[in-house]
Design a protein around this motif. Structure first.
Motif, mmCIF file in Angstrom:
data_model
loop_
_atom_site.group_PDB
_atom_site.id
_atom_site.type_symbol
_atom_site.label_atom_id
_atom_site.label_comp_id
_atom_site.label_asym_id
_atom_site.label_seq_id
_atom_site.Cartn_x
_atom_site.Cartn_y
_atom_site.Cartn_z
ATOM 1 N N GLN A 99 4.323 5.445 -2.201
ATOM 2 C CA GLN A 99 3.071 5.353 -1.468
ATOM 3 C C GLN A 99 2.607 6.746 -1.067
ATOM 4 O O GLN A 99 3.386 7.546 -0.548
ATOM 5 C CB GLN A 99 3.270 4.492 -0.225
ATOM 6 C CG GLN A 99 2.017 4.218 0.541
ATOM 7 C CD GLN A 99 2.277 3.313 1.740
ATOM 8 O OE1 GLN A 99 3.404 3.144 2.159
ATOM 9 N NE2 GLN A 99 1.227 2.752 2.269
ATOM 10 N N LYS A 100 1.357 7.037 -1.316
ATOM 11 C CA LYS A 100 0.810 8.343 -0.950
ATOM 12 C C LYS A 100 0.645 8.409 0.555
ATOM 13 O O LYS A 100 0.191 7.464 1.193
ATOM 14 C CB LYS A 100 -0.529 8.586 -1.629
ATOM 15 C CG LYS A 100 -0.410 8.820 -3.106
ATOM 16 C CD LYS A 100 -1.749 9.184 -3.697
ATOM 17 C CE LYS A 100 -1.589 9.467 -5.177
ATOM 18 N NZ LYS A 100 -2.842 9.870 -5.790
ATOM 19 N N LYS A 112 -0.982 10.048 4.037
ATOM 20 C CA LYS A 112 -2.219 10.690 4.476
ATOM 21 C C LYS A 112 -1.889 12.119 4.871
ATOM 22 O O LYS A 112 -0.823 12.388 5.410
ATOM 23 C CB LYS A 112 -2.794 9.941 5.669
ATOM 24 C CG LYS A 112 -3.238 8.537 5.352
ATOM 25 C CD LYS A 112 -3.764 7.848 6.585
ATOM 26 C CE LYS A 112 -4.149 6.422 6.276
ATOM 27 N NZ LYS A 112 -4.579 5.692 7.471
#
Length: 77
Positions: A41-42, A44
């Protein structure tokens, strides 16, 4: 999907796309060793000043603790 290392070397981009789309991708090296490709998951980007205006006081970490806080820290309270 299960593939050998030899196949994975030639089709890595396709395997990554398959993993991103939700498919289980396992690469077998031999009968005892295998790895799984999973999407990450990228995160923020970090934003400086995120709490600006939301925190009233900032503790002075160089100031000695009160006796009460020290006792609580040491588990005596």
């Amino acid at each position: 999907m299960k593939v050998s290392v030899k196949v994975a070397e030639t089709k890595l981009s396709e395997l990554i796309d398959a993993a991103i789309s939700g498919e289980d991708v396992v690469i077998d090296k031999d009968d005892l060793t295998s790895v799984k490709i999973v999407p990450v998951q990228k995160l923020k980007p970090f934003t400086f000043g995120l709490l600006k205006g939301k925190v009233d006081t900032v503790p002075d970490f160089l100031e000695p603790m009160s006796e009460e806080d020290l006792a609580a820290w040491e588990g005596a309270a």
